[in-house]
Write a protein that holds these residues in place. Sequence first.
Motif, PDB file in Angstrom:
ATOM      1  N   VAL A   1     -10.340  44.517 -14.531  1.00  0.00           N
ATOM      2  CA  VAL A   1     -11.424  44.438 -14.203  1.00  0.00           C
ATOM      3  C   VAL A   1     -11.754  44.089 -12.685  1.00  0.00           C
ATOM      4  O   VAL A   1     -11.851  42.979 -12.305  1.00  0.00           O
ATOM      5  N   ALA A   2     -11.776  45.201 -12.164  1.00  0.00           N
ATOM      6  CA  ALA A   2     -11.524  45.361 -10.798  1.00  0.00           C
ATOM      7  C   ALA A   2     -12.767  45.261  -9.837  1.00  0.00           C
ATOM      8  O   ALA A   2     -12.603  45.232  -8.555  1.00  0.00           O
ATOM      9  N   GLU A   3     -13.840  44.961 -10.647  1.00  0.00           N
ATOM     10  CA  GLU A   3     -15.290  44.892  -9.520  1.00  0.00           C
ATOM     11  C   GLU A   3     -15.056  43.836  -8.708  1.00  0.00           C
ATOM     12  O   GLU A   3     -15.686  44.115  -7.346  1.00  0.00           O
ATOM     13  N   VAL A   4     -14.558  42.928  -8.889  1.00  0.00           N
ATOM     14  CA  VAL A   4     -14.558  41.655  -8.162  1.00  0.00           C
ATOM     15  C   VAL A   4     -14.000  41.875  -6.577  1.00  0.00           C
ATOM     16  O   VAL A   4     -14.292  41.513  -5.595  1.00  0.00           O
ATOM     17  N   ASP A   5     -12.891  42.917  -6.657  1.00  0.00           N
ATOM     18  CA  ASP A   5     -12.275  43.259  -5.454  1.00  0.00           C
ATOM     19  C   ASP A   5     -12.808  44.440  -4.642  1.00  0.00           C
ATOM     20  O   ASP A   5     -12.752  44.582  -3.429  1.00  0.00           O
ATOM     21  N   VAL A   6     -14.061  44.752  -5.021  1.00  0.00           N
ATOM     22  CA  VAL A   6     -15.141  45.656  -4.151  1.00  0.00           C
ATOM     23  C   VAL A   6     -16.503  44.881  -4.374  1.00  0.00           C
ATOM     24  O   VAL A   6     -17.283  45.643  -4.042  1.00  0.00           O
TER      25      VAL A   6
END
Length: 271
Positions: free
Chosen positions: A140-145
């Motif tokens: 769940v990579a959204e937090v990194d962008v």
Amino acid sequence: MSGDRIQLRVEEGVAHVELARPDKLNAMDRDMFAAIGDAFRALGRDPAVRAILLSGQGKHFTAGLDLEYASRQFPPSNDPGRAAEARLRHIEWLQDAFSAVEAARAPVIAAIHGGCIGAGVDLASACDLRVASADAFFQVAEVDVAITADLGTLQRLGYLLPHGVLRELTFTGRRMAADEAARYGLVNRVEADREAAHAAALDLARNIAAKSPLAVAGAKRSLNHSRGRPVEEGLRDVALWNAAALVSADLTEAVRARLGKTEPSFGPLAD
């Protein structure tokens, strides 16, 4: 319905949708979102389709949202209110593409290899079943962008994972490997590699396609309807479904085949 974003074929009741942008790791731009939504809406209405296999070409299932596309989507505006309204409509359009996967009356089995990242997790969580290769991982990579995941992960994954695990993945962006995903039940099984995962998912799809399409469609409808609702409401809804559906020819055919020890043959659903 094949193009430069997805490949689609139907054989013996099983539709196969392939994400087909391997040179971009199947990153999703506007054309891919549109293709996914259009494909699953069409397959959901197709009486010949009894199960759907979803996979990705190339190295990864999908790298998620195409960040170049996302960065161009909303240019600066002199009117913050109108800009916000435009963003809202666009996010809802993106959401609809994945909701079409969940809404398709035929069960959807995802064969996941390599990375299933960002919007890929949103897409996978809208599927009914997931088969992973041993090298697969979920992120769940959204937090990194600096984005809050908004295409279904936060709404659907909590029914597949313990909430504490979901929150950890969401807040940290860490990768969850296939074996951990299997322990929590996010994936139904883990196979050795991409080819084995694809074969296992196809076997599941063919197994489902051999069942009564009316019974399978009713079961998927009831499962989706009952999620997040009181048990009593789910029971009332499935009772109404069966009150109408139990007069179908499928019941007679299933009983005949069971008593005669033969394979049943079911007709297609209406379009």
